[in-house]
Design an enzyme around this catalytic site. Structure first.
Site, PDB file in Angstrom:
ATOM      1  N   ASP A  99      27.713 -46.836  21.478  1.00 21.96           N
ATOM      2  CA  ASP A  99      27.502 -46.093  20.233  1.00 21.96           C
ATOM      3  C   ASP A  99      26.020 -46.172  19.907  1.00 21.96           C
ATOM      4  OD1 ASP A  99      30.198 -46.031  20.369  1.00 21.96           O
ATOM      5  OD2 ASP A  99      30.537 -47.392  18.633  1.00 21.96           O
ATOM      6  N   ASP A 148       4.581 -36.805  -0.410  1.00 20.05           N
ATOM      7  CA  ASP A 148       3.282 -36.156  -0.171  1.00 20.05           C
ATOM      8  C   ASP A 148       2.525 -36.950   0.899  1.00 20.05           C
ATOM      9  OD1 ASP A 148       0.972 -34.509  -0.698  1.00 20.05           O
ATOM     10  OD2 ASP A 148       0.115 -36.348  -1.565  1.00 20.05           O
ATOM     11  N   ASN A 162      -7.107 -35.864  -2.597  1.00 17.63           N
ATOM     12  CA  ASN A 162      -5.745 -35.550  -2.153  1.00 17.63           C
ATOM     13  C   ASN A 162      -4.963 -34.989  -3.329  1.00 17.63           C
ATOM     14  OD1 ASN A 162      -3.490 -35.720  -0.256  1.00 17.63           O
ATOM     15  ND2 ASN A 162      -2.715 -37.205  -1.761  1.00 17.63           N
ATOM     16  N   TYR A 163      -4.127 -33.988  -3.101  1.00 18.95           N
ATOM     17  CA  TYR A 163      -3.173 -33.537  -4.118  1.00 18.95           C
ATOM     18  C   TYR A 163      -1.848 -33.310  -3.423  1.00 18.95           C
ATOM     19  CZ  TYR A 163      -4.504 -28.926  -2.329  1.00 18.95           C
ATOM     20  OH  TYR A 163      -4.757 -27.877  -1.522  1.00 18.95           O
ATOM     21  N   GLY A 166      -1.544 -31.122  -0.195  1.00 22.49           N
ATOM     22  CA  GLY A 166      -2.801 -30.752   0.483  1.00 22.49           C
ATOM     23  C   GLY A 166      -3.939 -31.680   0.130  1.00 22.49           C
ATOM     24  N   GLU A 210     -35.451 -37.182  13.317  1.00 21.09           N
ATOM     25  CA  GLU A 210     -34.633 -37.794  14.383  1.00 21.09           C
ATOM     26  C   GLU A 210     -34.855 -37.129  15.749  1.00 21.09           C
ATOM     27  OE1 GLU A 210     -30.015 -39.280  15.044  1.00 21.09           O
ATOM     28  OE2 GLU A 210     -30.425 -37.610  13.708  1.00 21.09           O
ATOM     29  N   ASP A 246     -32.799 -33.716  15.078  1.00 20.91           N
ATOM     30  CA  ASP A 246     -33.156 -32.914  13.902  1.00 20.91           C
ATOM     31  C   ASP A 246     -34.503 -32.277  14.239  1.00 20.91           C
ATOM     32  OD1 ASP A 246     -30.915 -34.027  12.820  1.00 20.91           O
ATOM     33  OD2 ASP A 246     -31.990 -35.629  11.747  1.00 20.91           O
ATOM     34  N   ASP A 279     -28.681 -32.881  11.597  1.00 18.70           N
ATOM     35  CA  ASP A 279     -27.294 -32.945  12.073  1.00 18.70           C
ATOM     36  C   ASP A 279     -26.483 -33.906  11.198  1.00 18.70           C
ATOM     37  OD1 ASP A 279     -28.077 -35.444  12.905  1.00 18.70           O
ATOM     38  OD2 ASP A 279     -27.090 -35.307  14.854  1.00 18.70           O
ATOM     39  N   HIS A 326     -53.770   5.536  96.337  1.00 17.20           N
ATOM     40  CA  HIS A 326     -53.200   6.466  97.320  1.00 17.20           C
ATOM     41  C   HIS A 326     -51.839   7.010  96.894  1.00 17.20           C
ATOM     42  CE1 HIS A 326     -50.927   2.967  99.070  1.00 17.20           C
ATOM     43  NE2 HIS A 326     -50.096   3.918  99.459  1.00 17.20           N
ATOM     44  N   ASP A 342     -58.193   0.635  96.498  1.00 15.51           N
ATOM     45  CA  ASP A 342     -56.944   1.377  96.327  1.00 15.51           C
ATOM     46  C   ASP A 342     -56.322   1.004  94.969  1.00 15.51           C
ATOM     47  OD1 ASP A 342     -54.794   2.954  96.815  1.00 15.51           O
ATOM     48  OD2 ASP A 342     -53.841   1.593  98.268  1.00 15.51           O
ATOM     49  N   SER A 388     -45.641   0.790  97.661  1.00 20.03           N
ATOM     50  CA  SER A 388     -47.059   0.928  97.324  1.00 20.03           C
ATOM     51  C   SER A 388     -47.269   1.165  95.842  1.00 20.03           C
ATOM     52  CB  SER A 388     -47.657   2.120  98.074  1.00 20.03           C
ATOM     53  OG  SER A 388     -47.956   1.713  99.364  1.00 20.03           O
TER      54      SER A 388
HETATM   55  C1  4AZ Z   1     -46.943   1.874 102.886  1.00 19.43           C
HETATM   56  O1  4AZ Z   1     -46.932   2.647 103.853  1.00 19.43           O
HETATM   57  C2  4AZ Z   1     -47.040   0.414 103.174  1.00 19.43           C
HETATM   58  N1  4AZ Z   1     -46.354  -4.134 105.041  1.00 19.43           N
HETATM   59  C3  4AZ Z   1     -47.029  -0.491 102.136  1.00 19.43           C
HETATM   60  C4  4AZ Z   1     -47.121  -1.831 102.464  1.00 19.43           C
HETATM   61  C5  4AZ Z   1     -47.185  -2.272 103.760  1.00 19.43           C
HETATM   62  C6  4AZ Z   1     -47.184  -1.365 104.766  1.00 19.43           C
HETATM   63  C7  4AZ Z   1     -47.102  -0.034 104.482  1.00 19.43           C
HETATM   64  C8  4AZ Z   1     -47.249  -3.748 104.043  1.00 19.43           C
HETATM   65  O2  4AZ Z   1     -46.897   2.239 101.710  1.00 19.43           O
END
Ligand code: 4AZ
Length: 671
Positions: free
Chosen positions: A68, A132, A149-150, A153, A225, A234, A271, A474, A527, A615
């Site tokens: 109980d 209250d 206090n009242y 409230g 402060e 402050d 503050d 060439h 060449d 060449s």
């Molecule tokens: C060619 O006739 C040529 N072994 C280039 C290189 C060599 C020979 C001939 C070199 O253009």
């Protein structure tokens, strides 16, 4: 009726909620039956609580009251579970004080008896009431000063001199004051010399006519402060109508102060805690003077720039170095200004920083930074737009006072523009195995300077810049200047998408000559020929120039020769082949009686040789695979000629590039 009205006046809720009453177990005081139960609940109006006072308790005793029980709840939370027998004294001292609801909350009771009742128990009885709540007792009521206090409230209120804030809890000092028109006086923190009040915002306004300002002097103790780290808790803030806002706190007396403004607002903020003694500030009107300098980047000619000038003073203003007047004639740097009644100079012409602007840069060169500032003393530097180029000189340029970009050594940028030059002698290093005479297949990008002229005659050349290539005279002899097409970026002669380069100029060495017995046209002196392409070659991983040799380097001992020329079994190679060759002094090679000159060297490898169709192509060192940024590939020779047959014991002859460095340089510069 009269009684009812009085109650109504005192407690507006009494009409709906009974003030007191009894609550008891069923059958009390005879005793409750097995399986009997009771629930009860009452709620309090705002500002009140429900209390319950037990005056009798006699229930079956059981472990944790599981047979109980009487349970009491406040706002649905269990306050206590009771069973057994308790004396009135016990109930009053240790149980009843806790049996109440919260303010405006509910109290409920649940009584439950189980199925058996070995002996008779009288049950419980208690009375309830509405009380209250004294909110002022509650330390959390938030009234900053006084609390009243009242019934139902509470109200906060303030000591004399303070007003209650609209939040209805905070007391503030009524301290704001408008002292417009007051030429002198003293402002102090409220209550001085006592510590100033908390939670206050005082705003003092000082204002006088145009042409006047205020002199502010702090006197006595200054104590507002401040946190240990110097932050204000402050604060006293001085806000002139124009100019800088200044905030003070701590214990150091703020300095003497001219507002330089006809109106000033002084705001004192505090503050909710602290005991500090505040401030005392005397103010006095003073004529407004003008202050130098007139603008931030100017100074006054033959006067102190940072002193005070009375109204009517005329001064000559000169822009600081690197600054000019914001006017049409940008070269102007001087003007006259007069101090006006309002303490302001007129005219005020800003001196603006000289702007060197964004320089016009050669193709391929760009600024290191995207949109850099370009005003006086700002610095800029450059970089190349492509990774296949590098700047010919490093360093930054500074914007000088005359509006020119100048280098550290003082050289004008326009007179010595940086150039982006192709990085030479670097390949896209990929290892590649595969199978010139005895040559191996080359991977794309391994010899990116090798270019190919496919026929009449088939020949090679080496890119030495993004416009120029070197080949054998060439190979190009007999061609009109712009009639040759060269292919680059390829390792397969049948590549469908090579880079196609058209010649604009073909310049054969002036001393090139065919030599040989009986006018045999296949042996050559000098060449060598330069080809200029009609457009800049777009450099990339598979098309890049080789470096030229250094003038003073010894001739190298070995190198790699490459080309699409004849192999052991084919007249021309579909694929670019390369082979390692040793380089010999001329007396070590047998030219089969053919004339040789010191513009040639001979080279050949273990059954490796260049041949027809190679060449004009490169012989470079170091040997393929051994180049590095410190040791770029350099063009040592140009495949030129050889005694009849390739790959036999006779060596091939190569044009010695080192002998032509001046001619190459001059020709490229002139063309
Ligand atoms: C060619 O006739 C040529 N072994 C280039 C290189 C060599 C020979 C001939 C070199 O253009």
């Amino acid at each position: 009726m009269i009684v009812f009205c009085v109650i109504v006046l005192l407690l507006p809720v009494c009409g709906s909620v009974p003030l007191t009453g009894w609550v008891q177990s069923p059958g009390h005081p005879r005793g409750y039956d097995p399986d009997s139960s009771l629930t009860w609940k009452e709620c309090a109006p705002t500002g009140h609580k429900i209390t319950l006072t037990l005056i009798h308790l006699d229930l079956e005793e059981s472990f944790e009251c599981e047979d109980d029980s009487l349970k009491v709840f406040a706002d649905d939370e269990l306050l206590i579970t009771l069973c057994g027998r308790k004396s009135m004294k016990e109930l009053q001292s240790s149980i009843n004080p806790s049996l109440h609801s919260s303010s405006g909350g509910c109290l409920s009771v649940s009584f439950l008896a189980d199925y058996s009742n070995p002996e008779r128990h009288t049950g419980f009885r208690g009375f309830y009431g509405i009380q209250d709540v004294d909110e002022c007792e509650d330390p959390d009521n938030e009234c900053t000063q006084l609390c009243n206090n009242y019934i139902g409230g509470y109200r906060c209120f303030c000591r004399p001199g303070y007003t209650l804030d609209p939040d209805k809890h905070t007391c503030q000092v009524s301290c704001s004051e408008d002292r417009t028109g007051s030429p002198e006086g003293v402002l102090t923190s409220p209550g001085r010399p006592e510590p100033y009040p908390k939670n206050s915002v005082c705003s003092y306004t000082l204002a006088v006519e145009e042409g006047l300002q205020f002199e502010l002097t702090f006197t006595g103790v200054f104590d507002v402060e401040m946190k240990e780290n110097g932050q204000c808790i402050d604060s006293l803030t001085i806000k002139p109508l124009s100019g800088d806002v200044k905030t003070f706190c701590g214990r150091d007396l703020p300095p003497f102060f001219l507002t330089r403004s006809q109106q000033v607002e002084i705001v004192f903020n505090t503050d909710h805690k602290g005991e500090n003694r505040g401030f005392s500030l005397s103010y006095r009107v003073k004529e407004m003077n003008c202050f130098g300098p007139v603008t931030p980047t100017s100074s006054l000619i033959s006067q102190h720039s940072d002193s005070e000038y009375p109204r009517g003073s005329k001064v000559k203003v000169k822009c600081d170095k690197g600054h000019v007047l914001r006017s049409n004639d940008s070269a102007e740097v001087e003007y006259e200004s007069t101090c006006q009644k309002n303490g302001k100079w007129s005219p005020v012409i800003p001196c603006e920083s000289v702007d060197c602007g964004h320089p016009e840069l050669p193709e391929l060169v760009e600024l290191s930074e995207k949109d850099p500032p370009t005003t006086y003393l700002k610095q800029i530097s450059f970089k190349c737009k492509s990774q296949y180029y590098q700047l010919d000189k490093t360093g930054s340029f500074t914007c000088n006072a005359e509006g020119n970009w100048v280098s550290e050594s003082g050289q004008k940028l326009t007179e010595d523009l940086p150039k982006c030059e192709p990085v030479c002698g670097m390949n896209s290093d990929v290892s590649f195995g595969g199978r010139v005479f005895g040559g191996k297949r080359v991977a794309l990008g391994q010899i990116p300077w090798q270019i190919l002229h496919k026929s009449s005659p088939r020949g090679g050349a080496s890119l030495i810049s993004d416009y120029w290539a070197l080949t054998a005279a060439h190979v190009v002899d007999g061609y009109e200047e712009n009639t040759m097409n060269w292919l680059g970026g390829l390792i397969d002669g049948l590549d469908k998408n090579p880079v196609i380069m058209e010649t604009e100029k073909i310049i054969i060495h002036p001393n090139y000559q065919k030599v040989g017995k009986n006018g045999n046209p296949n042996k050559f002196d000098n060449d060598i020929a330069l080809i200029k392409m009609s457009a800049r070659v777009t450099l990339g991983p598979n098309i890049r120039p080789v470096c030229l040799p250094n003038k003073t380097d010894e001739i190298v001992a070995e190198g790699t020769v490459s080309g699409f020329g004849r192999t052991e079994d084919k007249l021309r190679s579909q694929y670019l082949l390369e082979g390692l060759v040793q380089i010999y002094s001329l007396d070590k090679c047998d030219s089969r009686g053919l004339p040789v000159t010191h513009n040639m060297f001979c080279a050949g490898g273990d059954n490796i040789d260049s041949c027809q169709g190679d060449s004009g192509g490169p012989l470079f060192s170091p040997v393929l695979g051994y180049g590095s940024p410190d040791k770029p590939y350099r063009l040592a020779g140009i495949v030129s000629w050889g005694p009849p047959g390739c790959g036999n014991s006779f060596k091939g002859y190569y044009t010695k590039v080192q002998n032509y460095l001046d001619w190459i340089k001059e020709t490229m510069e002139k063309n």
